[in-house]
Design a protein around this motif. Structure first.
Motif, mmCIF file in Angstrom:
data_model
loop_
_atom_site.group_PDB
_atom_site.id
_atom_site.type_symbol
_atom_site.label_atom_id
_atom_site.label_comp_id
_atom_site.label_asym_id
_atom_site.label_seq_id
_atom_site.Cartn_x
_atom_site.Cartn_y
_atom_site.Cartn_z
ATOM 1 N N TYR A 6 0.856 -1.176 0.000
ATOM 2 C CA TYR A 6 0.000 0.000 0.000
ATOM 3 C C TYR A 6 0.896 1.231 0.000
ATOM 4 O O TYR A 6 1.764 1.389 0.869
ATOM 5 N N LEU A 7 0.720 2.114 -0.985
ATOM 6 C CA LEU A 7 1.525 3.324 -1.136
ATOM 7 C C LEU A 7 0.734 4.525 -0.634
ATOM 8 O O LEU A 7 -0.211 4.974 -1.280
ATOM 9 N N SER A 8 1.116 5.031 0.514
ATOM 10 C CA SER A 8 0.390 6.112 1.175
ATOM 11 C C SER A 8 1.211 7.391 1.172
ATOM 12 O O SER A 8 2.425 7.365 1.063
ATOM 13 N N GLY A 9 0.515 8.506 1.332
ATOM 14 C CA GLY A 9 1.219 9.763 1.545
ATOM 15 C C GLY A 9 1.112 10.727 0.395
ATOM 16 O O GLY A 9 0.169 10.696 -0.394
ATOM 17 N N GLU A 10 2.093 11.570 0.306
ATOM 18 C CA GLU A 10 2.159 12.706 -0.602
ATOM 19 C C GLU A 10 1.659 12.362 -2.005
ATOM 20 O O GLU A 10 1.990 11.315 -2.543
ATOM 21 N N ILE A 11 0.825 13.268 -2.558
ATOM 22 C CA ILE A 11 0.200 12.981 -3.867
ATOM 23 C C ILE A 11 0.607 13.961 -4.962
ATOM 24 O O ILE A 11 0.053 13.923 -6.049
ATOM 25 N N HIS A 12 1.580 14.809 -4.694
ATOM 26 C CA HIS A 12 1.889 15.865 -5.653
ATOM 27 C C HIS A 12 3.099 15.582 -6.535
ATOM 28 O O HIS A 12 3.470 16.417 -7.357
ATOM 29 N N THR A 13 3.733 14.428 -6.378
ATOM 30 C CA THR A 13 4.859 14.046 -7.235
ATOM 31 C C THR A 13 4.623 12.631 -7.762
ATOM 32 O O THR A 13 3.667 11.955 -7.367
ATOM 33 N N ASP A 14 5.524 12.168 -8.607
ATOM 34 C CA ASP A 14 5.346 10.871 -9.276
ATOM 35 C C ASP A 14 6.060 9.710 -8.569
ATOM 36 O O ASP A 14 6.359 8.688 -9.188
ATOM 37 N N ASP A 27 7.349 -9.632 -7.899
ATOM 38 C CA ASP A 27 6.032 -10.218 -7.652
ATOM 39 C C ASP A 27 5.322 -9.390 -6.572
ATOM 40 O O ASP A 27 5.258 -9.781 -5.407
ATOM 41 N N VAL A 28 4.850 -8.213 -6.993
ATOM 42 C CA VAL A 28 4.186 -7.290 -6.078
ATOM 43 C C VAL A 28 2.901 -6.764 -6.703
ATOM 44 O O VAL A 28 2.780 -6.676 -7.921
ATOM 45 N N VAL A 29 1.966 -6.412 -5.836
ATOM 46 C CA VAL A 29 0.719 -5.774 -6.243
ATOM 47 C C VAL A 29 0.618 -4.492 -5.431
ATOM 48 O O VAL A 29 0.726 -4.514 -4.200
ATOM 49 N N PHE A 30 0.425 -3.372 -6.131
ATOM 50 C CA PHE A 30 0.352 -2.073 -5.465
ATOM 51 C C PHE A 30 -1.086 -1.589 -5.362
ATOM 52 O O PHE A 30 -1.899 -1.812 -6.260
ATOM 53 N N SER A 31 -1.373 -0.905 -4.271
ATOM 54 C CA SER A 31 -2.631 -0.181 -4.122
ATOM 55 C C SER A 31 -2.319 1.124 -3.393
ATOM 56 O O SER A 31 -1.212 1.319 -2.902
ATOM 57 N N GLY A 72 -6.958 -0.868 2.315
ATOM 58 C CA GLY A 72 -5.634 -0.976 1.722
ATOM 59 C C GLY A 72 -4.554 -1.300 2.732
ATOM 60 O O GLY A 72 -3.701 -2.162 2.488
ATOM 61 N N ILE A 73 -4.585 -0.639 3.870
ATOM 62 C CA ILE A 73 -3.590 -0.898 4.908
ATOM 63 C C ILE A 73 -3.805 -2.269 5.526
ATOM 64 O O ILE A 73 -2.850 -3.025 5.735
ATOM 65 N N GLU A 74 -5.045 -2.621 5.811
ATOM 66 C CA GLU A 74 -5.333 -3.903 6.455
ATOM 67 C C GLU A 74 -4.944 -5.093 5.588
ATOM 68 O O GLU A 74 -4.529 -6.133 6.102
ATOM 69 N N THR A 75 -5.075 -4.977 4.274
ATOM 70 C CA THR A 75 -4.769 -6.110 3.390
ATOM 71 C C THR A 75 -3.329 -6.086 2.870
ATOM 72 O O THR A 75 -2.910 -7.022 2.190
ATOM 73 N N ALA A 76 -2.570 -5.059 3.208
ATOM 74 C CA ALA A 76 -1.192 -4.941 2.738
ATOM 75 C C ALA A 76 -0.243 -5.795 3.572
ATOM 76 O O ALA A 76 -0.437 -5.971 4.776
ATOM 77 N N ASP A 77 0.791 -6.276 2.901
ATOM 78 C CA ASP A 77 1.910 -6.906 3.606
ATOM 79 C C ASP A 77 2.894 -5.836 4.068
ATOM 80 O O ASP A 77 3.483 -5.947 5.137
ATOM 81 N N ILE A 78 3.067 -4.830 3.230
ATOM 82 C CA ILE A 78 3.987 -3.730 3.514
ATOM 83 C C ILE A 78 3.269 -2.420 3.199
ATOM 84 O O ILE A 78 2.582 -2.308 2.186
#
Length: 152
Positions: A6-14, A27-31, A72-78
């Motif tokens: 799960y990728l959290s935080g700042e939304i103004h850059t790439d 072998d990763v899945v992002f949300s 997203g956080i609850e189902t994330a491994d990292i």
């Protein structure tokens, strides 16, 4: 083993795109959260109806976004939380605390200028990095036990 990140935080850059592209062979899945700022702010009133007071407008949006964030956080491994250079990122700090309280593996990313302000958040993290490439390197190490090849 597929890792859910799960990728959290700042939304103004790439930074999310940089991590996603850098980890394309892993072998990763992002949300993550909705990163369209206007859509995120207005989702509650767009779906559940207008509000005359800004507080209730924001309240509806925040609660609706919390459904996505919590899942997203609850189902994330990292959980990776990025603190950017602009704005006070209270949501990012909240997400980091929530992930830590759930015992999630937490990677925190920020520049050296935030080191003192985020010392408690950093203390809860299993890795503190400054760049998207370092996140990719952490994920590579976790999945394959290999170090980055930085020769020449």
């Amino acid at each position: 083993m597929t890792l859910h990140i799960y990728l959290s935080g700042e939304i103004h850059t790439d930074w999310r795109d940089q991590i996603t592209m850098g980890a394309a062979d892993l072998d990763v899945v992002f949300s993550g959260p909705v990163t369209d700022h206007a859509a995120s702010d207005d989702c509650g009133v767009a779906i559940m109806g207008a509000e005359t007071h800004k507080f209730w407008h924001d309240h509806k949006g925040a609660k609706l976004n919390a459904i996505r964030t919590r899942h997203g956080i609850e189902t994330a491994d990292i959980v990776v939380v990025r603190f950017g250079d602009q704005y006070k990122q209270w949501n990012a700090a909240f997400d980091a605390g929530y992930a830590a309280a759930m015992g999630k593996s937490l990677i925190v990313m920020h520049g050296p200028d935030h080191q003192h302000a985020l010392k408690e958040v950093d203390a809860a993290a299993l890795a503190v990095v400054e760049t998207p490439q370092q996140v990719v390197d952490v994920l590579t190490y976790v999945l394959h036990g290999s170090l980055p090849d930085r020769q020449g």
